[in-house]
Design a protein around this motif. Structure first.
Motif, PDB file in Angstrom:
ATOM      1  N   ALA A 141       6.079   6.258 -13.581  1.00  0.00           N
ATOM      2  CA  ALA A 141       4.763   5.976 -14.163  1.00  0.00           C
ATOM      3  C   ALA A 141       4.295   4.570 -13.797  1.00  0.00           C
ATOM      4  N   GLN A 142       5.229   3.616 -13.827  1.00  0.00           N
ATOM      5  CA  GLN A 142       4.879   2.243 -13.483  1.00  0.00           C
ATOM      6  C   GLN A 142       4.535   2.141 -11.993  1.00  0.00           C
ATOM      7  N   ALA A 143       5.270   2.889 -11.167  1.00  0.00           N
ATOM      8  CA  ALA A 143       4.981   2.890  -9.734  1.00  0.00           C
ATOM      9  C   ALA A 143       3.576   3.436  -9.472  1.00  0.00           C
ATOM     10  N   GLN A 144       3.230   4.538 -10.148  1.00  0.00           N
ATOM     11  CA  GLN A 144       1.900   5.119  -9.980  1.00  0.00           C
ATOM     12  C   GLN A 144       0.818   4.147 -10.457  1.00  0.00           C
ATOM     13  N   GLU A 145       1.092   3.480 -11.564  1.00  0.00           N
ATOM     14  CA  GLU A 145       0.131   2.515 -12.105  1.00  0.00           C
ATOM     15  C   GLU A 145      -0.075   1.357 -11.134  1.00  0.00           C
ATOM     16  N   THR A 146       1.016   0.880 -10.527  1.00  0.00           N
ATOM     17  CA  THR A 146       0.925  -0.217  -9.559  1.00  0.00           C
ATOM     18  C   THR A 146       0.115   0.206  -8.338  1.00  0.00           C
ATOM     19  N   ALA A 147       0.418   1.395  -7.814  1.00  0.00           N
ATOM     20  CA  ALA A 147      -0.300   1.891  -6.632  1.00  0.00           C
ATOM     21  C   ALA A 147      -1.768   2.130  -6.942  1.00  0.00           C
ATOM     22  N   ALA A 148      -2.049   2.701  -8.115  1.00  0.00           N
ATOM     23  CA  ALA A 148      -3.436   2.986  -8.488  1.00  0.00           C
ATOM     24  C   ALA A 148      -4.244   1.698  -8.634  1.00  0.00           C
ATOM     25  N   ALA A 149      -3.605   0.658  -9.174  1.00  0.00           N
ATOM     26  CA  ALA A 149      -4.302  -0.614  -9.365  1.00  0.00           C
ATOM     27  C   ALA A 149      -4.728  -1.211  -8.029  1.00  0.00           C
ATOM     28  N   ARG A 161      -5.626  -0.811   0.678  1.00  0.00           N
ATOM     29  CA  ARG A 161      -6.079   0.206  -0.277  1.00  0.00           C
ATOM     30  C   ARG A 161      -5.732   1.611   0.222  1.00  0.00           C
ATOM     31  N   ILE A 162      -5.829   1.823   1.516  1.00  0.00           N
ATOM     32  CA  ILE A 162      -5.417   3.114   2.086  1.00  0.00           C
ATOM     33  C   ILE A 162      -3.924   3.315   1.883  1.00  0.00           C
ATOM     34  N   ASP A 163      -3.135   2.255   2.162  1.00  0.00           N
ATOM     35  CA  ASP A 163      -1.693   2.338   1.901  1.00  0.00           C
ATOM     36  C   ASP A 163      -1.425   2.732   0.453  1.00  0.00           C
ATOM     37  N   ALA A 164      -2.125   2.079  -0.453  1.00  0.00           N
ATOM     38  CA  ALA A 164      -1.899   2.320  -1.881  1.00  0.00           C
ATOM     39  C   ALA A 164      -2.292   3.739  -2.266  1.00  0.00           C
ATOM     40  N   ALA A 165      -3.417   4.223  -1.731  1.00  0.00           N
ATOM     41  CA  ALA A 165      -3.867   5.582  -2.053  1.00  0.00           C
ATOM     42  C   ALA A 165      -2.865   6.614  -1.558  1.00  0.00           C
ATOM     43  N   LEU A 166      -2.354   6.427  -0.347  1.00  0.00           N
ATOM     44  CA  LEU A 166      -1.374   7.368   0.198  1.00  0.00           C
ATOM     45  C   LEU A 166      -0.044   7.267  -0.537  1.00  0.00           C
ATOM     46  N   THR A 167       0.332   6.054  -0.920  1.00  0.00           N
ATOM     47  CA  THR A 167       1.565   5.882  -1.701  1.00  0.00           C
ATOM     48  C   THR A 167       1.439   6.561  -3.057  1.00  0.00           C
ATOM     49  N   LEU A 168       0.291   6.376  -3.703  1.00  0.00           N
ATOM     50  CA  LEU A 168       0.048   7.032  -4.989  1.00  0.00           C
ATOM     51  C   LEU A 168       0.113   8.543  -4.834  1.00  0.00           C
ATOM     52  N   ALA A 169      -0.461   9.070  -3.760  1.00  0.00           N
ATOM     53  CA  ALA A 169      -0.428  10.517  -3.532  1.00  0.00           C
ATOM     54  C   ALA A 169       1.008  11.012  -3.387  1.00  0.00           C
ATOM     55  N   ARG A 170       1.813  10.280  -2.630  1.00  0.00           N
ATOM     56  CA  ARG A 170       3.214  10.688  -2.464  1.00  0.00           C
ATOM     57  C   ARG A 170       3.962  10.675  -3.793  1.00  0.00           C
ATOM     58  N   LEU A 171       3.700   9.667  -4.606  1.00  0.00           N
ATOM     59  CA  LEU A 171       4.361   9.583  -5.912  1.00  0.00           C
ATOM     60  C   LEU A 171       3.949  10.741  -6.812  1.00  0.00           C
ATOM     61  N   LEU A 172       2.671  11.082  -6.801  1.00  0.00           N
ATOM     62  CA  LEU A 172       2.191  12.187  -7.630  1.00  0.00           C
ATOM     63  C   LEU A 172       2.770  13.515  -7.160  1.00  0.00           C
ATOM     64  N   ILE A 173       2.830  13.710  -5.851  1.00  0.00           N
ATOM     65  CA  ILE A 173       3.406  14.952  -5.318  1.00  0.00           C
ATOM     66  C   ILE A 173       4.876  15.033  -5.691  1.00  0.00           C
ATOM     67  N   ARG A 174       5.567  13.903  -5.643  1.00  0.00           N
ATOM     68  CA  ARG A 174       6.981  13.873  -6.046  1.00  0.00           C
ATOM     69  C   ARG A 174       7.137  14.308  -7.495  1.00  0.00           C
ATOM     70  N   ASP A 175       6.130  14.004  -8.318  1.00  0.00           N
ATOM     71  CA  ASP A 175       6.158  14.417  -9.727  1.00  0.00           C
ATOM     72  C   ASP A 175       5.453  15.760  -9.944  1.00  0.00           C
ATOM     73  N   GLU A 176       5.230  16.500  -8.841  1.00  0.00           N
ATOM     74  CA  GLU A 176       4.616  17.838  -8.881  1.00  0.00           C
ATOM     75  C   GLU A 176       3.227  17.807  -9.504  1.00  0.00           C
ATOM     76  N   ALA A 177       2.467  16.795  -9.130  1.00  0.00           N
ATOM     77  CA  ALA A 177       1.074  16.680  -9.586  1.00  0.00           C
ATOM     78  C   ALA A 177       0.166  16.605  -8.360  1.00  0.00           C
TER      79      ALA A 177
END
Length: 666
Positions: A141-149, A161-177
């Motif tokens: 959750a903290q990782a997603q919050e950091t990437a989203a910020a 920002r592109i890096d962060a958006a793609l990182t956030l996407a990978r984290l969400l997919i890892r959490d099946e979202a």
């Protein structure tokens, strides 16, 4: 800045020179050559940094982190050395799951770079270390919050920002979202300042998806719908899905269909992305060739319907030819003698068959073993138990689709919990009554049943009176009807006779639930008497007001060809041929293969209500809801309907109270 080893060596040399000068000035000149005192050899910064880099490249991240930390603690680094050490420390700490240490080092790196007038966040090594640090944070959750910020930070460079958006996407997919990931990516794409940034995001996502495992891509593919596929990121997901399909020659026709569609319709900033995938594949495999057969009545009493289906199918074939699809279409007249032989003698490649329209024709095909050599998608409302999804499939609305649509609206939309069912006394009526009752019971709806003799119209009024529990006397009060809605599955002609009896017996509050049979009649009817139909609703698979791309293309294609105005039947033919091309079946396939192909092919844009198949190959269609109007039918406005029902009930209660008072006064 603190002294460096260079500065210390310079001071030592200066001291020695000063001592020599003093000795010379005092006349104390010695013939002995003076040398500096012997020093102990110690590793210099370059040596430790080299060792740390070697450890990191060899996968010994613990040693790399330890060595770089000792360098940072030594306080003997030049600015250039410090920047390099911070980079290596951040990468090493991230790899060791020390994400917070890595992020702290990145902030120090950023501050040090500012001394040189640079923004470290634009540097590829800094961004690489940041991505690794966030990816290895223990708290998801903290990782997603950091990437989203960072993704939402308007002051951050767009590369980051592109890096962060793609990182956030990978984290969400890892959490099946995966759906959340897609929504976040679409949001950042819309915020991008220009097409150059959007194109970069598209290409980066496509590269990421190329490295994603099958499970992650499956998650993302499940977010695709006919409506969203042309948009980012869904179009890029569909591109990767099609690219992987193309790896198998058996699914190349299916992949080609998807890629050709995306090349023509995807709304991406990188316009050549789809073509860059499709062009080399076409060079490798060539454009696919496919044959589809349609079993339709072209003569006899149902020929009008058969020709409408054929015209829609022909429109689809012509439009796909413009896109480069080599699709052949054969239409077999099932009203002609020997149609079975013609089907048997089709050339190789004509595996897929659409139709027939009549169950007796399909039964003939079954008896003669034709369903074993071809994949049938029948235009029938039902198939026998054990047949659908194994021996044949449906491409047609079922009776359950009608009742589902009506019950969902009445129960969920209007809060109705008690209904009546009034059907003709015949096989069709009993089947519809049983079907509606079974589905209503699962939703806790109370039911009341009645029937009427379809051969004796004069008895229908009495049947309605008994159904309502009306007294029938001229001065009787309105009945206390024990239900709030009534299902009338008969055709429009019978309904026009039945409905006035409800009003004759002063029951004007009932929601009147009709069948798709109403739509077929109303589509060709003008000046409909709607005085008693303010609370009438019926489902249908065809919506002439639909604004989907497929509906528009069908209408434009038929207009160009001079083949009339689209309706349900032409839409059926149009959608089936396009769906069949997406299936890409060139050889006979088993049920499991067909069902797997359906799962991908069904995510297309339909000109009629979309059909969906479950994993077992059973079809369902989410029908549109309509109300009768003076000019035929109009799409249902659910909010307006609910308001109208409320007003009708209020007026009924007011009138009932007045009548009761009048009776009491007498």
């Amino acid at each position: 800045m603190r002294h460096t080893p260079f500065f210390r060596r310079s001071a030592f040399v200066a001291a020695m020179l000063m001592a020599a000068m003093i000795a010379f000035s005092s006349g104390c000149v010695s013939k002995k050559v003076l040398t500096p005192p012997e020093q102990t050899t110690v590793p210099v910064a370059d040596d430790l940094l080299s060792d740390a880099a070697q450890a990191y490249s060899g996968g010994d991240y613990a040693r790399s982190e330890r060595l770089t930390k000792s360098l940072l603690d030594s306080d003997t680094l030049t600015l250039k050395e410090r920047l390099r050490v911070l980079e290596l420390f951040a990468l090493s700490a991230a790899a060791n799951n020390h994400a917070h240490l890595a992020l702290d080092a990145l902030e120090q790196w950023r501050a040090a770079a500012r001394l040189q007038g640079e923004d470290a966040r634009t540097m590829q090594p800094w961004r690489q270390a940041w991505r690794a640090a966030v990816h290895h944070m223990k708290d998801s959750a903290q990782a997603q919050e950091t990437a989203a910020a960072v993704a939402g930070d308007a002051a951050a460079p767009w590369t980051l920002r592109i890096d962060a958006a793609l990182t956030l996407a990978r984290l969400l997919i890892r959490d099946e979202a995966a759906l959340d990931a897609a929504v976040q990516l679409e949001g950042i794409w819309l915020q991008a300042p220009d097409n150059a940034v959007r194109a970069e995001l598209e290409k980066r996502l496509f590269a990421d998806l190329g490295r994603a495992d099958a499970a992650a891509l499956k998650q993302l593919s499940d977010t695709l719908t006919a409506d969203n596929t042309p948009r980012f990121p869904y179009a890029v997901i569909a591109l990767e899905q099609a690219r992987r399909l193309a790896a198998d020659t058996a699914t190349w026709p299916q992949a080609w269909q998807s890629l050709a569609y995306l090349r023509a319709h995807a709304k991406l900033a990188s316009e050549g992305l789809a073509d860059s995938i499709l062009a080399p594949l076409e060079q490798q495999y060539g454009r696919p060739e496919q044959g589809i057969a349609l079993c339709l009545p072209l003569t006899g009493p149902y020929s009008g319907i058969g020709w409408k289906v054929a015209r829609g199918a022909g429109t689809a074939q012509w439009q796909m030819a413009q896109d480069g699809m080599n699709l052949s279409l054969r239409i077999i007249n099932t009203d002609a003698t020997g149609w079975e032989k013609e089907l048997k003698q089709l050339p190789a490649g004509y595996t897929l068959v659409g139709g027939p329209l009549r169950s007796d024709i399909f039964q003939t095909a079954q008896r003669q073993g034709l369903t074993g050599n071809h994949v049938f998608f029948t235009f029938l409302a039902s198939l026998d138990q054990g047949v659908e999804g194994t021996q044949a499939w449906r491409f047609f609305p079922a009776a359950t689709d009608q009742t589902d649509a009506l019950l969902q609206f009445a129960v969920s939309g209007l809060g109705i919990d008690s209904m009546g069912v009034m059907v003709p006394e015949e096989a069709f009526g009993r089947r519809m009554r049983d079907l509606f009752s079974q589905q209503a019971a699962t939703q806790g709806v109370g039911l009341h049943h009645a029937s009427y003799n379809p051969a004796d119209v004069t008895s229908w009024g009495e049947s309605v009176r008994r159904f309502l529990g009306a007294a029938g006397a001229k001065d009787a009060l309105p009945p206390d009807t024990p239900f709030q809605a009534v299902f009338l599955p008969d055709g429009w002609k019978a309904t026009e006779v039945l409905i006035p009896y409800f009003f004759f017996y002063q029951e004007d509050r009932l929601v009147l639930l009709g069948s798709s049979l109403w739509g077929r009649t109303l589509a060709a009817k003008n000046n409909v008497d709607v005085r008693n139909l303010g609370l009438a609703v019926f489902p249908d698979a065809w919506n002439p007001h639909l604004e989907s791309p497929a509906a528009r293309q069908l209408a434009e294609g038929m207009q160009e060809a001079g083949t009339g105005t689209p309706d349900f039947w032409s839409g059926l033919g149009y959608d089936f041929v396009r769906f069949g091309a997406r299936l890409g079946l060139k050889d006979t396939a088993d049920a499991a293969t067909v069902n797997a192909r359906i799962a991908e092919a069904q995510m297309m844009d339909f000109s009629m209500a979309p059909i969906r198949w479950d994993a077992g190959g059973h079809a369902s269609q989410k029908l549109f809801l309509f109300q009768p109007s003076a000019d035929g039918a109009v799409p249902l406005d659910k909010d307006a309907f609910a308001s109208r029902l409320k007003r009708v009930r209020e007026r009924h209660n007011q009138r009932l109270e007045i009548l009761r008072q009048q009776k009491a006064g007498n």
